[in-house]
Scaffold this motif. Structure first.
Motif, mmCIF file in Angstrom:
data_model
loop_
_atom_site.group_PDB
_atom_site.id
_atom_site.type_symbol
_atom_site.label_atom_id
_atom_site.label_comp_id
_atom_site.label_asym_id
_atom_site.label_seq_id
_atom_site.Cartn_x
_atom_site.Cartn_y
_atom_site.Cartn_z
ATOM 1 N N VAL A 63 0.840 -1.202 0.000
ATOM 2 C CA VAL A 63 0.000 0.000 0.000
ATOM 3 C C VAL A 63 0.875 1.252 0.000
ATOM 4 O O VAL A 63 0.644 2.189 -0.774
ATOM 5 N N ALA A 64 1.886 1.282 0.854
ATOM 6 C CA ALA A 64 2.783 2.447 0.911
ATOM 7 C C ALA A 64 3.509 2.645 -0.417
ATOM 8 O O ALA A 64 3.683 3.777 -0.887
ATOM 9 N N LEU A 65 3.932 1.556 -1.037
ATOM 10 C CA LEU A 65 4.650 1.649 -2.310
ATOM 11 C C LEU A 65 3.746 2.178 -3.410
ATOM 12 O O LEU A 65 4.131 3.081 -4.171
ATOM 13 N N GLU A 66 2.532 1.645 -3.506
ATOM 14 C CA GLU A 66 1.598 2.094 -4.542
ATOM 15 C C GLU A 66 1.188 3.546 -4.326
ATOM 16 O O GLU A 66 1.114 4.335 -5.276
ATOM 17 N N CYS A 67 0.934 3.932 -3.079
ATOM 18 C CA CYS A 67 0.552 5.321 -2.796
ATOM 19 C C CYS A 67 1.688 6.287 -3.120
ATOM 20 O O CYS A 67 1.450 7.444 -3.493
ATOM 21 N N THR A 68 2.927 5.823 -2.993
ATOM 22 C CA THR A 68 4.077 6.641 -3.396
ATOM 23 C C THR A 68 4.047 6.885 -4.899
ATOM 24 O O THR A 68 4.277 8.011 -5.364
ATOM 25 N N LEU B 187 12.228 -6.351 -3.731
ATOM 26 C CA LEU B 187 13.222 -5.279 -3.837
ATOM 27 C C LEU B 187 14.046 -5.373 -5.112
ATOM 28 O O LEU B 187 14.891 -4.513 -5.374
ATOM 29 N N ARG B 188 13.813 -6.402 -5.911
ATOM 30 C CA ARG B 188 14.440 -6.508 -7.235
ATOM 31 C C ARG B 188 13.421 -6.327 -8.347
ATOM 32 O O ARG B 188 13.745 -6.470 -9.529
ATOM 33 N N GLY B 189 12.195 -6.012 -7.969
ATOM 34 C CA GLY B 189 11.113 -5.903 -8.941
ATOM 35 C C GLY B 189 11.035 -4.548 -9.623
ATOM 36 O O GLY B 189 11.660 -3.571 -9.195
ATOM 37 N N LYS B 190 10.221 -4.498 -10.669
ATOM 38 C CA LYS B 190 10.096 -3.278 -11.473
ATOM 39 C C LYS B 190 9.437 -2.136 -10.711
ATOM 40 O O LYS B 190 9.786 -0.962 -10.908
ATOM 41 N N VAL B 191 8.472 -2.452 -9.852
ATOM 42 C CA VAL B 191 7.748 -1.402 -9.127
ATOM 43 C C VAL B 191 8.674 -0.704 -8.137
ATOM 44 O O VAL B 191 8.740 0.534 -8.089
ATOM 45 N N TYR B 192 9.392 -1.485 -7.355
ATOM 46 C CA TYR B 192 10.331 -0.905 -6.394
ATOM 47 C C TYR B 192 11.420 -0.109 -7.117
ATOM 48 O O TYR B 192 11.784 0.989 -6.687
ATOM 49 N N GLU B 193 11.914 -0.650 -8.222
ATOM 50 C CA GLU B 193 12.965 0.029 -8.974
ATOM 51 C C GLU B 193 12.488 1.378 -9.505
ATOM 52 O O GLU B 193 13.246 2.355 -9.537
ATOM 53 N N LEU B 194 11.216 1.445 -9.885
ATOM 54 C CA LEU B 194 10.655 2.707 -10.379
ATOM 55 C C LEU B 194 10.689 3.779 -9.288
ATOM 56 O O LEU B 194 11.024 4.939 -9.558
ATOM 57 N N VAL B 195 10.375 3.394 -8.064
ATOM 58 C CA VAL B 195 10.421 4.341 -6.941
ATOM 59 C C VAL B 195 11.865 4.721 -6.634
ATOM 60 O O VAL B 195 12.174 5.901 -6.412
ATOM 61 N N ARG B 196 12.757 3.740 -6.618
ATOM 62 C CA ARG B 196 14.167 4.023 -6.306
ATOM 63 C C ARG B 196 14.782 4.971 -7.340
ATOM 64 O O ARG B 196 15.572 5.861 -6.985
#
Length: 604
Positions: free
Chosen positions: A272-277, A511-520
């Protein structure tokens, strides 16, 4: 009171308008004929616990994957069901409410009545407790008339209790036998579907005729795997929270003097926190998975936030928005260890007022260091899975106080020369989970309810209703069912009372996925440039009505599509390598297949 369940609601104009909306069924669910294609037998993603799981679930382990076919599809060996006997089906809400849950019931009821008007749907009142006590409400068109496309679970009520103990399982079986149920549909998240897998196995062993079906409904978005792309409620929760966060971002930018610390839902996973970001673009997000992977202490987190505040102050910015999930506190290693000591003492009957005196020296030192309000909250009795009462622990307030203390210290030392740090804290937890469901959640939940009927019509037990290709329009969705046992795994990380038990475990942020990488990739820009984004309130009409959560669109989730592609390649090999083909063709095929199998054996 049972008399309060299923009563007509007093509805606003918008709610009445939502009642009229009719979700569209994918082609494979249209009509009165059920077409079932049985795929390959399923295996487990994690081979380490395969033997233990197969031993624990001898009747339901290794069942075949199921696809439901549209009328024009011709598949050899597909099961075609045209005669539909009247079914008696029970449905129960388990776990916390999630927007869209009512539409699962609606979809199931519609499918039952379309295929045989004599079928009956019984809702259990008050969740699993109602199941054990056999408290039911027959679902009718009149009862559903004010609950279609509406939020909450107040049609039937819910419970967060598990169906886990021998007494609970026996009570559930007794209820199903007494009510002569052909099927029991369990609506919930990872815990509820673990219970569904266990019930299905025990029912099969006892030759109970009731078939058990699970539905992936959880606002945390953590029931994801090869077969399940998304959970009912996650789309709504993220959109509603993102609007609230965006409003706060605008306020921060307007006043230019406050840092907002916002805690969001997300117990074991930070989806939820990742998507809301991604949707609202706050200045910072702290994910539990990041903290656990890097073993960040509470002091590391405090320094990380203070350094960010100081860097923004150098640009004359004294405001900001920071997101964190409610499960963050359990991912901080020293706090988690402290919680484990506290919970152990509580389980052994030590009273709350004597806990602090019986902690180990290091735990006692940490406990005394923490602010009084956090100490009190850490002493709350744990949940049934031994996790802390995360919704009651104000992690955002703890971090805000520690950051304020450190910034004041830096200011006195002269290393920080900016304005005084001011923080405002929020917990966005209960505000969103009772929301009207988004169009996506309305459609998805209704379709899952229809699939539940198809599963029962095919006589399947221990399956979860699934839909793939969700990022596309609903007329392109692929509907099916997967054995819940194929989603089980056994963890040995020592972070729960359920170590070594087969469970549907929460899927954490990759933490190796596309969604996390987009935020990073955008972390620096988010931190310094105030590129706040306001998606606005939920839309039920207009150009953005069919929008999906960003993570669903970014992730490459077509697992079954890839399986199909692999099988197509294997079929091509079979069509080429036949008796009479040249020796060179056979040698090339052997060499290639040998290389592939060697690679795959090393992957697993």
């Amino acid at each position: 009171m049972d008399s309060d369940y299923g009563v007509p609601r007093e509805l606003s104009a918008l709610q009445k308008d939502r009642l009229i909306y009719q979700p569209e069924l994918p082609p494979c669910l249209q009509g009165t004929t059920v077409r079932v294609e049985f795929g390959d037998a399923t295996t487990l993603a994690e081979s380490a616990g395969a033997h233990a799981i197969s031993q624990s679930f001898p009747h339901t382990h290794g069942q075949r994957l199921v696809h439901f076919l549209r009328a024009t599809t011709k598949v050899p060996g597909a099961q075609i069901i045209t005669e539909h006997t009247a079914l008696r089906v029970g449905v129960v809400f388990c776990g916390r409410q999630s927007p869209g849950g009512h539409n699962v019931v609606w979809g199931l009821h519609e499918a039952l009545k379309i295929h045989n008007p004599k079928s009956t749907l019984l809702g259990f009142l008050g969740g699993s407790e109602g199941l054990f006590a056999q408290r039911t409400l027959e679902i009718t068109d009149d009862i559903l008339s004010t609950y279609k496309n509406q939020g909450g679970y107040d049609l039937l009520g819910r419970t967060k209790d598990q169906i886990r103990t021998k007494e609970q399982v026996n009570a559930a079986m007794t209820a199903c036998n007494a009510l002569k149920l052909d099927g029991l549909v369990i609506i919930g998240g990872v815990t509820s579907n673990t219970d569904a897998a266990q019930l299905a196995e025990i029912f099969a062993e006892a030759k109970c005729v009731t078939k058990v079906v699970g539905v992936p409904v959880t606002l945390n978005g953590d029931l994801k795997n090869q077969f399940v792309e998304a959970n009912v409620g996650f789309d709504t929760i993220c959109k509603v929270n993102s609007q609230l966060i965006s409003n706060v971002c605008t306020d921060a930018l307007s006043a230019e003097k406050y840092y907002y610390f916002i805690r969001l839902m997300g117990r074991k996973a930070s989806h939820v926190a990742l998507e809301c970001t991604l949707q609202s673009h706050p200045n910072m997000v702290i994910l539990g998975e990041e903290v656990a992977a890097s073993n960040l202490t509470i002091f590391d987190l405090t320094k990380q936030i203070c350094d960010a505040v100081q860097e923004r102050a150098e640009q004359d910015k004294y405001h900001g928005v920071i997101l964190l999930p409610e499960g963050l506190i359990e991912n901080i290693p020293e706090v988690y260890a402290l919680l484990q000591e506290i919970h152990s003492l509580l389980r052994h009957g030590v009273s709350v007022d004597k806990i602090s005196s019986q902690l180990s020296p290091w735990a006692s030192a940490l406990f005394e260091f923490l602010p009084p309000f956090i100490r009190k909250q850490l002493l709350l009795h744990p949940e049934s899975d031994d996790s802390a009462q995360l919704s009651q622990i104000e992690t955002e307030k703890l971090l805000a106080e520690l950051v304020e203390e450190e910034m004041n210290k830096r200011q006195k030392e002269g290393s920080y020369k900016g304005k005084k740090f001011n923080a405002i804290c929020h917990f966005f937890g209960y505000q969103a989970r009772g929301s009207l469901p988004s169009k996506f959640d309305c459609d998805y939940a209704y379709v899952l309810g229809q699939i539940c009927y198809h599963i029962l019509a095919a006589g399947l037990n221990g399956y979860m209703a699934t839909v793939t290709n969700l990022k596309n329009p609903s007329n392109k969705w692929r509907c099916g069912a997967a054995p819940i046992t194929a989603m089980l795994s056994i963890k040995h990380d020592g972070r729960a009372m359920t170590i070594g038990k087969p469970l549907v475990h929460p899927a954490t942020v990759d933490l190796r996925g596309k969604v996390y990488e987009l935020v990073r990739q955008n972390a620096r820009k988010l931190l310094l440039d105030d590129i706040y984004r306001n998606p606005g309130p939920l839309q039920f009409d207009g150009p953005s009505v069919d929008s999906r959560v960003i993570s669903l669109c970014v992730e490459d989730l077509d697992y079954m599509g890839r399986i199909k592609e692999v099988n197509e390649y294997l079929d091509k090999v079979r069509s080429i390598v036949k008796p009479g083909c040249s020796q060179d063709v056979v040698k090339a095929a052997l060499s290639a297949m040998s290389s592939v199998t060697n690679i795959l054996s090393h992957v697993f």
